[in-house]
Write a protein that holds these residues in place. Structure first.
Motif, PDB file in Angstrom:
ATOM      1  N   ILE A   1      44.800  34.223  13.299  1.00 33.73           N
ATOM      2  CA  ILE A   1      45.714  35.264  12.825  1.00 33.73           C
ATOM      3  C   ILE A   1      45.355  35.523  11.369  1.00 33.73           C
ATOM      4  CG2 ILE A   1      48.101  35.886  12.302  1.00 33.73           C
ATOM      5  CD1 ILE A   1      48.970  34.096  14.624  1.00 33.73           C
ATOM      6  N   ILE A   2      45.052  36.772  11.049  1.00 35.23           N
ATOM      7  CA  ILE A   2      44.714  37.139   9.680  1.00 35.23           C
ATOM      8  C   ILE A   2      45.816  38.036   9.114  1.00 35.23           C
ATOM      9  CG2 ILE A   2      42.242  36.942  10.142  1.00 35.23           C
ATOM     10  CD1 ILE A   2      42.138  40.037  10.192  1.00 35.23           C
TER      11      ILE A   2
ATOM     12  N   TYR B   1      56.370  33.007  14.703  1.00 32.85           N
ATOM     13  CA  TYR B   1      56.243  32.370  16.008  1.00 32.85           C
ATOM     14  C   TYR B   1      55.330  33.232  16.884  1.00 32.85           C
ATOM     15  CZ  TYR B   1      60.094  29.337  14.667  1.00 32.85           C
ATOM     16  OH  TYR B   1      60.880  28.421  14.010  1.00 32.85           O
ATOM     17  N   ALA B   2      54.543  32.564  17.725  1.00 34.59           N
ATOM     18  CA  ALA B   2      53.599  33.298  18.566  1.00 34.59           C
ATOM     19  C   ALA B   2      53.518  32.684  19.958  1.00 34.59           C
ATOM     20  CB  ALA B   2      52.206  33.298  17.930  1.00 34.59           C
ATOM     21  N   GLY B   3      53.421  33.548  20.964  1.00 28.10           N
ATOM     22  CA  GLY B   3      53.094  33.105  22.308  1.00 28.10           C
ATOM     23  C   GLY B   3      51.580  33.012  22.426  1.00 28.10           C
ATOM     24  N   VAL B   4      51.085  31.935  23.009  1.00 28.90           N
ATOM     25  CA  VAL B   4      49.643  31.686  23.087  1.00 28.90           C
ATOM     26  C   VAL B   4      49.267  31.315  24.519  1.00 28.90           C
ATOM     27  CG1 VAL B   4      47.713  30.304  22.227  1.00 28.90           C
ATOM     28  CG2 VAL B   4      49.592  30.915  20.680  1.00 28.90           C
ATOM     29  N   GLY B   5      48.256  31.997  25.054  1.00 29.34           N
ATOM     30  CA  GLY B   5      47.790  31.707  26.407  1.00 29.34           C
ATOM     31  C   GLY B   5      46.934  30.459  26.448  1.00 29.34           C
TER      32      GLY B   5
ATOM     33  N   GLU C   1      52.284  27.948  11.058  1.00 30.76           N
ATOM     34  CA  GLU C   1      52.363  27.680   9.622  1.00 30.76           C
ATOM     35  C   GLU C   1      51.116  28.220   8.922  1.00 30.76           C
ATOM     36  OE1 GLU C   1      54.930  26.425   8.209  1.00 30.76           O
ATOM     37  OE2 GLU C   1      56.000  25.194   9.691  1.00 30.76           O
ATOM     38  N   LYS C   2      51.293  28.676   7.710  1.00 28.05           N
ATOM     39  CA  LYS C   2      50.163  29.200   6.936  1.00 28.05           C
ATOM     40  C   LYS C   2      49.125  28.099   6.726  1.00 28.05           C
ATOM     41  CE  LYS C   2      48.986  31.731   2.732  1.00 28.05           C
ATOM     42  NZ  LYS C   2      49.501  32.344   1.481  1.00 28.05           N
ATOM     43  N   GLY C   3      47.860  28.426   7.048  1.00 28.63           N
ATOM     44  CA  GLY C   3      46.768  27.474   6.883  1.00 28.63           C
ATOM     45  C   GLY C   3      46.620  26.489   8.013  1.00 28.63           C
ATOM     46  N   GLY C   4      47.467  26.572   9.046  1.00 31.07           N
ATOM     47  CA  GLY C   4      47.440  25.594  10.124  1.00 31.07           C
ATOM     48  C   GLY C   4      46.320  25.826  11.125  1.00 31.07           C
ATOM     49  N   TRP C   5      45.809  24.709  11.674  1.00 31.77           N
ATOM     50  CA  TRP C   5      44.820  24.752  12.772  1.00 31.77           C
ATOM     51  C   TRP C   5      45.523  24.272  14.025  1.00 31.77           C
ATOM     52  CZ3 TRP C   5      42.054  20.532  15.394  1.00 31.77           C
ATOM     53  CH2 TRP C   5      41.022  20.992  16.226  1.00 31.77           C
TER      54      TRP C   5
END
Length: 426
Positions: A209-210, A241-245, A266-270
């Motif tokens: 996400i950019i 918050y995001a839904g992820v497949g 979270e910002k910067g999260g992997w």
């Protein structure tokens, strides 16, 4: 009047009223919860992929290659067209922001001037349908993975045309040298890798996400290792918050037993892709896959807020206050999720519907169905009004039954009296 018949009529009317409450008129939409009303907001928009309202209640509908404005009076007007595919739109201060092909553009609704804001998004693969979201003068843009699980294979049809393409890491990665057939991770089809091989990151990486700052024009990475975003939004505290497949059981590196998820980003999260999913490593007993990365940003990526038991089910999400509303397009349901991870069913749609988007506008919930081409408005706050209507209907029904019973009883008494008099005369 027979007492049993009277009781049966009363019970039948009560059940009939409740069933009428449970279903939306004309569309067989079952309300799983006791909330609000569902009404048809718009129709005749087959194939629509997204929609957004402006501050005058006009609605803009995105189709694969055009955007139309439908005014609050019902007039329709084409405001933009493009050969490239349109995926997602947002509105702010007289402009439409649109994710189109491998760019994000702005469209001025007064002058119709079009500007390209972000170019060269590497979304040529399996999960090119990105999302954009506006928050605090920034555009948040999702960039999907090109492959299912990091390795280009026969399942990636696009590789026949883009034969030099693969997933691009957000930052440089160090590989284990694991190859599947003749192909390794983060390299084109047919390219093998070796242990400790380094792959450079791109200006914009896949599975990320950019953000694009509307004032400074700066592009930066917000989060990465996020396979494919299927809807994202902010709660009232500004958290994303995001839904992820989840990964699928296909391709050169098939993954069994994965699910869809909802994460707090979270910002910067992997978030683990391509070696973790749902917080678990792919070499765990749950998945049983070989890993691709020799070095990872963290050995413990964040766990999801919610795990959806349907893979490739989550299609869209939107947040009202701190409640996440999301679509499971496999079960054809709209669900609500609180920040403790508890879910509630809200609406159940017919099996032949294709639920595409859910959005919040003026505290109402709107759902786009694009097979038949309809937008439904779910007024969740009308619970009191609805219950009041039910009570009124029930009371009136019971009152009518009582009146009918009194009339029938009166007739029965009169008839009985006449029979007694006739017997006396005889």
């Amino acid at each position: 009047m027979n007492r049993k018949v009277g009781i049966f009529l009363i019970i039948s009317l009560i059940i009939g009223s409740l069933v009428g409450y449970k279903y939306s008129s004309g569309y067989d939409i079952q309300k799983v919860s006791d909330h609000g009303e569902v009404n048809l907001k718009g129709k005749d928009i087959k194939g629509a992929v997204d929609f957004v309202f402006d501050n005058k209640e006009n609605i803009y509908i995105a189709f694969p290659h055009e955007i139309k404005k439908i005014s609050n009076s019902g007039d329709s007007k084409r405001v933009y067209g493009d050969e490239a595919e349109i995926y997602s739109i947002e509105y702010l201060k007289g402009k439409i922001y649109a994710y189109i092909g491998n760019e994000v553009k702005s469209i001025d609704l007064d002058s119709y001037e079009v500007k390209s804001l972000v170019k060269g998004i590497p979304n040529i693969g399996d999960y090119k349908n990105g999302e954009i979201k506006l928050n605090r003068n920034k555009l948040y843009i999702s960039v999907g993975a090109n492959t299912n699980s990091g390795v280009v294979g026969e399942d990636n049809i696009w590789s026949g045309i883009h034969n030099e393409s693969c997933d691009i890491p957000t930052y440089g990665v160090v590989l284990k040298g694991t190859n599947y057939g003749s192909t390794g991770a983060f390299v084109p089809k047919g390219s093998s890798t070796i242990r400790n091989q380094k792959i450079k990151g791109g200006n914009i990486g896949n599975a990320s996400i950019i953000t694009y700052d509307l004032s400074s024009k700066e592009i930066s990475t917000y989060g990465y290792g996020i396979r494919n975003v299927k809807g994202m939004d902010f709660n009232k505290d500004g958290n994303l918050y995001a839904g992820v497949g989840g990964m699928e059981d296909r391709g050169e590196r098939p993954v069994k037993g994965d699910y869809d998820y909802i994460y707090k980003i979270e910002k910067g999260g992997w978030y683990g892709w391509p070696d973790y999913s749902g917080g678990d490593s792919l070499d765990s007993p749950r998945f049983g896959c070989s890993l691709l990365l020799n070095e990872v940003p963290t050995i413990s990526p964040p766990s999801p807020l919610y795990t959806n038991k349907n893979l490739s089910g989550i299609e869209s999400l939107s947040i009202r206050d701190n409640i996440i509303y999301f679509i499971d397009n496999k079960d054809k349901v709209l669900k609500s999720l609180n920040l403790f991870g508890a879910t509630t069913g809200e609406l159940k749609f017919p099996e032949d519907f294709n639920l595409k988007k859910v959005k919040i506008h003026n505290n109402n919930i709107y759902i786009l169905e694009n097979r038949e081409g309809m937008i439904f408005k779910y007024d969740i706050d009308s619970i009191g009004k609805k219950y009041d209507n039910i009570i009124v209907i029930l009371l009136l029904s019971i009152l009518l039954i009582i009146i009918l019973m009194i009339i029938l009883l009166k007739k029965s008494l009169v008839k009985s009296k006449e029979l007694r008099m006739k017997k006396r005369e005889e």
